[in-house]
Motif scaffolding. Structure first.
Motif, PDB file in Angstrom:
ATOM      1  N   ALA A   1      40.399  43.199  40.260  1.00  0.00           N
ATOM      2  CA  ALA A   1      41.060  41.937  39.941  1.00  0.00           C
ATOM      3  C   ALA A   1      41.633  41.292  41.203  1.00  0.00           C
ATOM      4  CB  ALA A   1      42.177  42.182  38.925  1.00  0.00           C
ATOM      5  N   ARG A   2      42.227  42.092  42.086  1.00  0.00           N
ATOM      6  CA  ARG A   2      42.772  41.545  43.329  1.00  0.00           C
ATOM      7  C   ARG A   2      41.665  40.976  44.218  1.00  0.00           C
ATOM      8  NH1 ARG A   2      45.471  45.588  44.881  1.00  0.00           N
ATOM      9  NH2 ARG A   2      47.584  44.893  44.398  1.00  0.00           N
ATOM     10  N   ALA A   3      40.521  41.665  44.284  1.00  0.00           N
ATOM     11  CA  ALA A   3      39.404  41.169  45.095  1.00  0.00           C
ATOM     12  C   ALA A   3      38.878  39.842  44.564  1.00  0.00           C
ATOM     13  CB  ALA A   3      38.294  42.213  45.135  1.00  0.00           C
ATOM     14  N   ALA A   4      38.793  39.719  43.240  1.00  0.00           N
ATOM     15  CA  ALA A   4      38.322  38.466  42.650  1.00  0.00           C
ATOM     16  C   ALA A   4      39.312  37.335  42.896  1.00  0.00           C
ATOM     17  CB  ALA A   4      38.085  38.656  41.147  1.00  0.00           C
ATOM     18  N   LEU A   5      40.603  37.636  42.817  1.00  0.00           N
ATOM     19  CA  LEU A   5      41.613  36.607  43.064  1.00  0.00           C
ATOM     20  C   LEU A   5      41.648  36.222  44.541  1.00  0.00           C
ATOM     21  CD1 LEU A   5      44.346  38.065  40.730  1.00  0.00           C
ATOM     22  CD2 LEU A   5      43.207  35.862  40.441  1.00  0.00           C
ATOM     23  N   GLN A   6      41.379  37.180  45.427  1.00  0.00           N
ATOM     24  CA  GLN A   6      41.254  36.841  46.841  1.00  0.00           C
ATOM     25  C   GLN A   6      40.123  35.846  47.063  1.00  0.00           C
ATOM     26  OE1 GLN A   6      40.748  40.552  48.893  1.00  0.00           O
ATOM     27  NE2 GLN A   6      42.907  40.725  49.427  1.00  0.00           N
ATOM     28  N   LEU A   7      39.043  36.041  46.333  1.00  0.00           N
ATOM     29  CA  LEU A   7      37.913  35.124  46.440  1.00  0.00           C
ATOM     30  C   LEU A   7      38.304  33.716  46.000  1.00  0.00           C
ATOM     31  CD1 LEU A   7      34.891  34.838  47.062  1.00  0.00           C
ATOM     32  CD2 LEU A   7      34.414  35.493  44.709  1.00  0.00           C
ATOM     33  N   GLU A   8      39.064  33.612  44.922  1.00  0.00           N
ATOM     34  CA  GLU A   8      39.516  32.300  44.459  1.00  0.00           C
ATOM     35  C   GLU A   8      40.514  31.681  45.437  1.00  0.00           C
ATOM     36  OE1 GLU A   8      38.422  30.396  42.022  1.00  0.00           O
ATOM     37  OE2 GLU A   8      36.898  31.915  41.697  1.00  0.00           O
ATOM     38  N   CYS A   9      41.320  32.507  46.103  1.00  0.00           N
ATOM     39  CA  CYS A   9      42.221  31.985  47.138  1.00  0.00           C
ATOM     40  C   CYS A   9      41.422  31.393  48.293  1.00  0.00           C
ATOM     41  CB  CYS A   9      43.143  33.098  47.652  1.00  0.00           C
ATOM     42  SG  CYS A   9      44.432  33.616  46.495  1.00  0.00           S
ATOM     43  N   LEU A  10      40.333  32.063  48.685  1.00  0.00           N
ATOM     44  CA  LEU A  10      39.491  31.543  49.755  1.00  0.00           C
ATOM     45  C   LEU A  10      38.790  30.254  49.348  1.00  0.00           C
ATOM     46  CD1 LEU A  10      37.884  34.882  51.003  1.00  0.00           C
ATOM     47  CD2 LEU A  10      39.554  33.497  52.220  1.00  0.00           C
ATOM     48  N   ARG A  11      38.554  30.079  48.064  1.00  0.00           N
ATOM     49  CA  ARG A  11      37.923  28.850  47.581  1.00  0.00           C
ATOM     50  C   ARG A  11      38.931  27.717  47.390  1.00  0.00           C
ATOM     51  NH1 ARG A  11      34.154  31.832  42.986  1.00  0.00           N
ATOM     52  NH2 ARG A  11      32.497  32.507  44.405  1.00  0.00           N
ATOM     53  N   GLY A  12      40.225  28.022  47.502  1.00  0.00           N
ATOM     54  CA  GLY A  12      41.244  26.996  47.372  1.00  0.00           C
ATOM     55  C   GLY A  12      41.636  26.662  45.955  1.00  0.00           C
ATOM     56  N   ARG A  13      41.283  27.509  44.988  1.00  0.00           N
ATOM     57  CA  ARG A  13      41.583  27.198  43.587  1.00  0.00           C
ATOM     58  C   ARG A  13      42.733  28.028  43.026  1.00  0.00           C
ATOM     59  NH1 ARG A  13      35.778  26.788  40.572  1.00  0.00           N
ATOM     60  NH2 ARG A  13      35.607  28.979  41.208  1.00  0.00           N
ATOM     61  N   VAL A  14      43.173  29.055  43.747  1.00  0.00           N
ATOM     62  CA  VAL A  14      44.263  29.908  43.285  1.00  0.00           C
ATOM     63  C   VAL A  14      45.230  30.116  44.443  1.00  0.00           C
ATOM     64  CG1 VAL A  14      44.868  32.256  42.555  1.00  0.00           C
ATOM     65  CG2 VAL A  14      42.956  31.075  41.477  1.00  0.00           C
ATOM     66  N   LEU A  15      46.499  30.174  44.110  1.00  0.00           N
ATOM     67  CA  LEU A  15      47.561  30.414  45.082  1.00  0.00           C
ATOM     68  C   LEU A  15      48.370  31.619  44.647  1.00  0.00           C
ATOM     69  CD1 LEU A  15      49.557  29.442  47.409  1.00  0.00           C
ATOM     70  CD2 LEU A  15      50.746  28.231  45.581  1.00  0.00           C
ATOM     71  N   TYR A  16      48.660  32.530  45.593  1.00  0.00           N
ATOM     72  CA  TYR A  16      49.539  33.658  45.280  1.00  0.00           C
ATOM     73  C   TYR A  16      50.950  33.296  45.701  1.00  0.00           C
ATOM     74  CZ  TYR A  16      51.546  38.298  44.959  1.00  0.00           C
ATOM     75  OH  TYR A  16      52.343  39.374  44.629  1.00  0.00           O
ATOM     76  N   ASP A  17      51.848  33.265  44.733  1.00  0.00           N
ATOM     77  CA  ASP A  17      53.259  32.962  44.968  1.00  0.00           C
ATOM     78  C   ASP A  17      53.958  34.256  45.381  1.00  0.00           C
ATOM     79  OD1 ASP A  17      55.891  32.211  44.957  1.00  0.00           O
ATOM     80  OD2 ASP A  17      55.841  31.231  43.008  1.00  0.00           O
ATOM     81  N   VAL A  18      54.203  34.421  46.689  1.00  0.00           N
ATOM     82  CA  VAL A  18      54.816  35.644  47.198  1.00  0.00           C
ATOM     83  C   VAL A  18      56.241  35.788  46.685  1.00  0.00           C
ATOM     84  CG1 VAL A  18      55.438  36.903  49.302  1.00  0.00           C
ATOM     85  CG2 VAL A  18      53.351  35.545  49.236  1.00  0.00           C
ATOM     86  N   ALA A  19      56.953  34.686  46.541  1.00  0.00           N
ATOM     87  CA  ALA A  19      58.350  34.750  46.098  1.00  0.00           C
ATOM     88  C   ALA A  19      58.457  35.280  44.673  1.00  0.00           C
ATOM     89  CB  ALA A  19      58.994  33.377  46.214  1.00  0.00           C
ATOM     90  N   ARG A  20      57.618  34.782  43.756  1.00  0.00           N
ATOM     91  CA  ARG A  20      57.667  35.198  42.347  1.00  0.00           C
ATOM     92  C   ARG A  20      56.707  36.344  42.043  1.00  0.00           C
ATOM     93  NH1 ARG A  20      62.332  32.632  41.425  1.00  0.00           N
ATOM     94  NH2 ARG A  20      62.182  30.401  41.893  1.00  0.00           N
ATOM     95  N   ARG A  21      55.787  36.625  43.001  1.00  0.00           N
ATOM     96  CA  ARG A  21      54.767  37.671  42.827  1.00  0.00           C
ATOM     97  C   ARG A  21      53.877  37.387  41.627  1.00  0.00           C
ATOM     98  NH1 ARG A  21      59.037  42.434  44.383  1.00  0.00           N
ATOM     99  NH2 ARG A  21      58.692  42.362  46.638  1.00  0.00           N
ATOM    100  N   VAL A  22      53.437  36.143  41.545  1.00  0.00           N
ATOM    101  CA  VAL A  22      52.520  35.717  40.491  1.00  0.00           C
ATOM    102  C   VAL A  22      51.421  34.871  41.121  1.00  0.00           C
ATOM    103  CG1 VAL A  22      54.256  35.773  38.652  1.00  0.00           C
ATOM    104  CG2 VAL A  22      53.892  33.662  39.963  1.00  0.00           C
ATOM    105  N   TYR A  23      50.299  34.776  40.414  1.00  0.00           N
ATOM    106  CA  TYR A  23      49.195  33.901  40.816  1.00  0.00           C
ATOM    107  C   TYR A  23      49.329  32.574  40.077  1.00  0.00           C
ATOM    108  CZ  TYR A  23      46.934  37.968  42.917  1.00  0.00           C
ATOM    109  OH  TYR A  23      46.651  39.070  43.681  1.00  0.00           O
ATOM    110  N   ARG A  24      49.040  31.479  40.796  1.00  0.00           N
ATOM    111  CA  ARG A  24      49.141  30.145  40.215  1.00  0.00           C
ATOM    112  C   ARG A  24      47.830  29.387  40.450  1.00  0.00           C
ATOM    113  NH1 ARG A  24      54.427  28.430  39.273  1.00  0.00           N
ATOM    114  NH2 ARG A  24      56.062  29.817  40.078  1.00  0.00           N
TER     115      ARG A  24
END
Length: 631
Positions: free
Chosen positions: A407-430
């Protein structure tokens, strides 16, 4: 595949951002890119001082540029010409460079009808995203070494009206200067929306309403790669520690009043379970005892770099409730999270400049491998749909019923595509759509054709081999390697030296590229391949040494353990294994010469057992492994 040169972006603002001030009322009007549709937020600020100081700190990070700047000799060369000196080619080139830097951006802006100050070529405007629970602004520094995300909670607004989405925001130096002079004792409204000048919300002035700003940019792939990779790096597991506001103040006070004249220039964290963190500023070895909650986690000593950029946070010290430092792997950014009450500021820092976020070795592990792409695409699509439907979610909720690593690898892929952001402060994906169309991660896979060639070499099994690793006392690490280039039908022998701050201070290669131009054109593909291979080998060894099978393969290794005494003195214990010899050295750092002992064994197995028993004994005695993590 080579890196794409640039990504064309067209921005359209209905009017420039401005501040309208009256004796008892002020309105901050931020203009958004109208191409992204109805996106915006409007409301009265409950804490205008927090908004003012947070925006000023964000602008400081946006405009920061710590790259080396040579002296401007144009005036002196003009003086020589006036005196009748020979007009050499160097003089004409210096004049040409001066004129381009002084008038090039202004001329380009005039042609496009842009009345606002020119922005650095290639850099995207800040990104504003309206979420159901907060409004965030993301910026990336000019030297590509600092990223910041400022999030205002919905509690900051009274009478909040919002249209969710993402758009670029006009945050020119002019509006930043106006916000810095904001009268916080009066009623202050924030109106950020693409349709403001068209009649929606507060009416703009006649001059501003008739001014349309259009700007076309060619965003370099290296800039875009760095901006997206820092968010992908945020998804990696981290060691975190809490600091009190006074701890951050003490660190900034030392940095402001002292200047390091020699390396290393690191900020070292000493993390001992059950005790508050300790901060040590190098090279003075200044010890700061922190006042935050006790650290919970494995014992660690982590050295970080890029500390000078923390001075940008000075403006926020009156608002800081707590601070959190998140430390990731070697070469990866250090994330600082400041709790400001109704706002949070997340800052990611690295110790290097000039596209260092796109470092081949540091971010190699973030890029998806070809054999896993199909499966990751399907999983990433499902997770993105879930985020759009349910909003911000933690990793545990997104990985329900599956593997957390996948799941983390897939979300990393979406971060690289610019469609998902990881909120470090809240520790959630947006969910956050940077562009209307997703970025193809293959376009930002490599920062240059040479890096693409280096990964072609790495793809051949056994083609790139680190052969020697020498620890040079007081200087760094020297790495030698062999590269078999099958296309050139030749073998090359690159080598480089990394200093104490992790930068390459010296490099050499036997290839024609290096012999022709040295390092003036940057490192050759053989150096890059050796750097990545060394980073991969080190990561594999660190993982293997945690198992009995991995330990049995170790024949040579050196580890450093430290322990802080009650008096503040630091005891350093260095243990080395070299075939059938175990070498020990220990002493108090900076106060005495270390003592040494060599122990010979009949077999390498006996030496290896004695080596690991010594390490276990040091751990049980309160020593902390200083080599376990270095950001």
């Amino acid at each position: 595949m080579t890196a794409a040169l640039a990504r064309p972006i067209h921005l359209r603002y209905a009017a420039p951002s401005e501040l309208a001030a009256a004796p008892l009322h002020s309105s901050v009007r931020l203009s958004l890119d109208s191409a992204r549709g109805p996106v915006g937020v409007r409301g009265t600020l409950r804490d205008a001082a927090l908004f003012r100081d947070a925006m000023a700190a964000l602008a400081t990070i946006l405009e920061s540029d710590l790259r080396y700047k040579g002296r401007d000799r144009t005036a002196y060369l003009a003086y020589l010409m006036k005196k009748g000196k020979k007009a050499t080619a160097a003089i004409w080139e210096a004049q040409k460079a001066f004129l381009e830097s002084a008038y090039g951006d202004d001329a380009a802006s005039a042609k496009q009808g842009d009345p606002s100050p020119a922005k650095p070529a290639g850099a995207l405007d800040p990104v504003l995203t309206v979420h159901p629970d907060e409004v965030s602004i993301e910026v990336f520094s000019r030297d590509e070494s600092a990223y910041a995300r400022l999030a205002f909670s919905s509690d900051l607004f009274e009478g909040r009206e919002a249209a969710h989405g993402t758009a670029f925001v006009d945050l020119s130096p002019r509006i930043v200067e106006q916000i810095d002079r904001l009268r916080v004792y009066t009623r202050v409204e924030l109106d950020a929306g693409a349709s403001r000048a068209a009649g929606g919300g507060a009416a703009a002035s006649g001059a501003a309403a008739s001014t349309l700003i259009e700007r076309s940019l060619e965003v370099p792939a290296t800039w875009l790669r760095g901006f997206l990779q820092v968010q992908s790096a945020a998804t990696l597991p981290a060691v975190s520690c809490e600091l009190a506001p006074i701890d951050l103040y003490n660190a900034l006070f030392v940095l402001r009043t002292r200047k390091a004249k020699k390396p290393p220039r690191g900020l070292r964290f000493e993390l001992v379970p059950g005790k508050p963190p300790r901060l040590i500023l190098e090279p003075w070895e200044t010890l700061l005892e922190c006042h935050g909650p006790p650290y919970e986690g494995p014992p660690r000593v982590v050295r970080t770099f890029g500390r000078q950029r923390l001075l940008a946070l000075s403006r926020l010290l009156p608002h800081v409730k707590s601070a959190r430092a998140e430390l990731r792997g070697p070469g990866l950014p250090v994330f600082w999270v400041l709790d400001l009450g109704r706002a949070t500021l997340t800052v990611a820092l690295t110790g290097w400049t000039d596209s260092s976020w796109a470092s081949a070795a540091s971010f190699d592990a973030l890029m998806p491998r070809g054999e896993a792409r199909a499966a990751l695409d399907a999983l990433a699509g499902r997770q993105l749909a879930l985020l759009r439907e349910r909003g911000p979610l933690p990793l545990a909720a997104l990985a329900a019923g599956g593997s957390a690593e996948e799941a983390r690898a897939a979300l990393q892929l979406e971060c690289l595509r610019g469609r998902v952001l990881y909120d470090v402060a809240r520790r959630v994906y947006r969910p956050r759509e940077l562009f209307a169309e997703p970025v193809d991660e293959r376009e930002i896979r490599y920062s240059s054709p040479r890096e693409a060639a280096a990964h072609r070499l790495l793809a051949a099994p056994g083609a790139v081999r680190p052969t020697k690793v020498h620890e040079i006392a007081g200087e760094g690490t020297e790495i030698h390697g062999e590269v078999a280039d099958r296309e050139a039908h030749r073998d090359f022998s690159p080598r480089f030296t990394m200093d104490l701050e992790g930068r390459v201070s010296d490099a050499w290669c036997s290839c024609p590229t290096f012999r022709r131009s040295g390092l003036r054109e940057g490192p050759c593909e053989h150096m890059i391949a050796l750097r990545v291979a060394y980073a991969r080998e080190r990561a594999e060894k660190d993982a293997l040494r945690q198992t009995a099978e991995g330990r049995s393969l170790i024949r040579a290794e050196t580890r450093t353990y430290v322990r802080r005494e009650a008096s503040g003195a630091e005891v350093v214990y260095r243990v080395s294994l070299d075939d059938r010899v175990v070498h020990l050295s220990w002493g108090t750092r900076g106060k005495e010469d270390p003592r040494h002992q060599r122990i010979w064994f009949d077999t390498d197995a006996e030496a290896r057992d004695a080596y690991f028993k010594r390490l276990d004994a040091l751990t049980s005695s309160g020593f902390v492994d200083a080599d376990a993590s270095s950001a």
